[in-house]
Motif scaffolding. Structure first.
Motif, PDB file in Angstrom:
ATOM      1  N   LEU A  30       0.825  -1.206   0.000  1.00 46.26           N
ATOM      2  CA  LEU A  30       0.000   0.000   0.000  1.00 46.26           C
ATOM      3  C   LEU A  30       0.861   1.259   0.000  1.00 46.26           C
ATOM      4  N   ASP A  31       0.776   1.986  -1.080  1.00 44.52           N
ATOM      5  CA  ASP A  31       1.484   3.265  -1.193  1.00 44.52           C
ATOM      6  C   ASP A  31       0.672   4.148  -2.122  1.00 44.52           C
ATOM      7  N   THR A  32      -0.523   4.481  -1.662  1.00 49.95           N
ATOM      8  CA  THR A  32      -1.474   5.169  -2.534  1.00 49.95           C
ATOM      9  C   THR A  32      -1.989   6.432  -1.864  1.00 49.95           C
ATOM     10  N   PRO A  33      -1.402   7.578  -2.167  1.00 53.30           N
ATOM     11  CA  PRO A  33      -1.898   8.814  -1.574  1.00 53.30           C
ATOM     12  C   PRO A  33      -3.238   9.219  -2.164  1.00 53.30           C
ATOM     13  N   GLY A  34      -3.986   9.999  -1.408  1.00 56.17           N
ATOM     14  CA  GLY A  34      -5.214  10.561  -1.946  1.00 56.17           C
ATOM     15  C   GLY A  34      -6.441   9.690  -1.820  1.00 56.17           C
ATOM     16  N   ILE A 246      -8.216  -2.093  -6.516  1.00 50.74           N
ATOM     17  CA  ILE A 246      -9.341  -1.161  -6.380  1.00 50.74           C
ATOM     18  C   ILE A 246      -8.860   0.175  -5.802  1.00 50.74           C
ATOM     19  N   ILE A 247      -8.005   0.107  -4.804  1.00 47.81           N
ATOM     20  CA  ILE A 247      -7.455   1.329  -4.201  1.00 47.81           C
ATOM     21  C   ILE A 247      -6.652   2.116  -5.229  1.00 47.81           C
ATOM     22  N   LYS A 248      -5.807   1.437  -5.969  1.00 46.51           N
ATOM     23  CA  LYS A 248      -4.951   2.107  -6.954  1.00 46.51           C
ATOM     24  C   LYS A 248      -5.785   2.737  -8.076  1.00 46.51           C
ATOM     25  N   GLU A 249      -6.815   2.025  -8.528  1.00 51.35           N
ATOM     26  CA  GLU A 249      -7.670   2.579  -9.587  1.00 51.35           C
ATOM     27  C   GLU A 249      -8.460   3.772  -9.075  1.00 51.35           C
ATOM     28  N   THR A 250      -8.893   3.697  -7.818  1.00 49.44           N
ATOM     29  CA  THR A 250      -9.588   4.847  -7.224  1.00 49.44           C
ATOM     30  C   THR A 250      -8.682   6.052  -7.189  1.00 49.44           C
ATOM     31  N   ALA A 251      -7.442   5.845  -6.795  1.00 44.55           N
ATOM     32  CA  ALA A 251      -6.471   6.947  -6.755  1.00 44.55           C
ATOM     33  C   ALA A 251      -6.188   7.507  -8.141  1.00 44.55           C
ATOM     34  N   ARG A 252      -6.075   6.620  -9.119  1.00 44.31           N
ATOM     35  CA  ARG A 252      -5.777   7.063 -10.484  1.00 44.31           C
ATOM     36  C   ARG A 252      -6.915   7.935 -11.031  1.00 44.31           C
TER      37      ARG A 252
END
Length: 257
Positions: A30-34, A246-252
């Motif tokens: 996990l390294d997803t800001p925002g 899912i987290i990464k796509e949300t951040a993107r």
């Protein structure tokens, strides 16, 4: 700006050992800001995960609570107990609680009121069944569940800390997600009702999620909608790799990375 949420509702899944292994795998990648990441495990894993997530950005949530702080309520758990375990969030009014365990909209409202009084952030779930949708009753059902869910907090100064999750019952665990347009229309309706109750400024601060067969493949379509501020994820959140996607796509989509 509303910070998007990726919340995982594990329901009645994972032992303490399994939950601990999951947390380690999640934190490793996990390294997803925002994006605000919330994990809602069974009660039995709350303490173990509070230790695992300490010092990280991952927030801990529970799946239910009673509206009383203590008493003769066998099998129940109070909000003050959840706070002691490190919870910041609590899911209230999930369709499985409403339809399987026969929780009423009034009972859900009492839980929301108690949670906010304690400083817990409620994730209030609302949503219609397939039969109600086919009868054209979606807006009436959403309005009623929302009205009863928030009627005890209309004068609270911290109402913007509540989170709403639109979960069409017919899309939960079925593999049949609502279309992004369906979800946007329902969530825009909910935001309009919040505006009527609290004023447009506070309504714009309240985050509203979509839940119902969310996957790494479709999450971007939902988060890309104007009024959808993230997702409440069931089955896909049980797999750390899928939930990370899912987290990464949300951040993107939201511009976080």
């Amino acid at each position: 700006m509303r910070i998007p949420i990726a919340a995982g509702n594990w329901k009645m899944n994972k032992t303490v050992a399994e939950a601990s292994a999951y947390a380690e795998a999640l934190l490793q990648e996990l390294d997803t800001p925002g994006v605000e990441v919330i994990i809602c495990p069974p009660f039995t894993s709350l303490y173990a995960l509070s230790q695992k997530f300490a010092g990280s950005s991952v927030k801990l949530g529970a799946q239910n609570m009673h509206w009383e702080l203590k008493g003769a309520f066998t099998g129940e758990i109070s909000g003050s107990m959840l706070l002691e375990l490190g919870c910041e969030y609590v899911i209230l009014g999930h369709s499985e609680r409403r339809h399987i365990f026969r929780e009423t909209a009034e009972e859900v409202g009492k839980k929301v009121e108690t949670a906010l009084k304690l400083g817990l952030r409620p994730i209030l779930c609302v949503g219609e069944t397939l039969e109600e949708r086919e009868r054209g009753e979606t807006e009436a059902i959403l309005a009623y569940q929302l009205e009863k869910g928030i009627e005890g907090i209309t004068t609270f100064p911290n109402v913007e800390s509540i989170v709403i999750a639109y979960e069409p019952v017919w899309a939960i665990g079925t593999g049949k997600a609502a279309t992004p347009q369906d979800a946007q229309e329902a969530i825009a309706f909910v935001r309009g009702k919040l505006s009527e109750q609290f004023g447009s400024e506070k309504a714009q601060q309240i985050r509203i999620l979509y839940g119902g067969s969310v996957s790494p493949e479709n999450v971007g379509q939902f988060v890309n909608q104007e009024d959808i501020d993230g997702t409440l994820v069931g089955g896909a959140s049980l797999d750390a790799g899928k939930f990370l996607d899912i987290i990464k796509e949300t951040a993107r989509i939201s511009g976080g990375i």
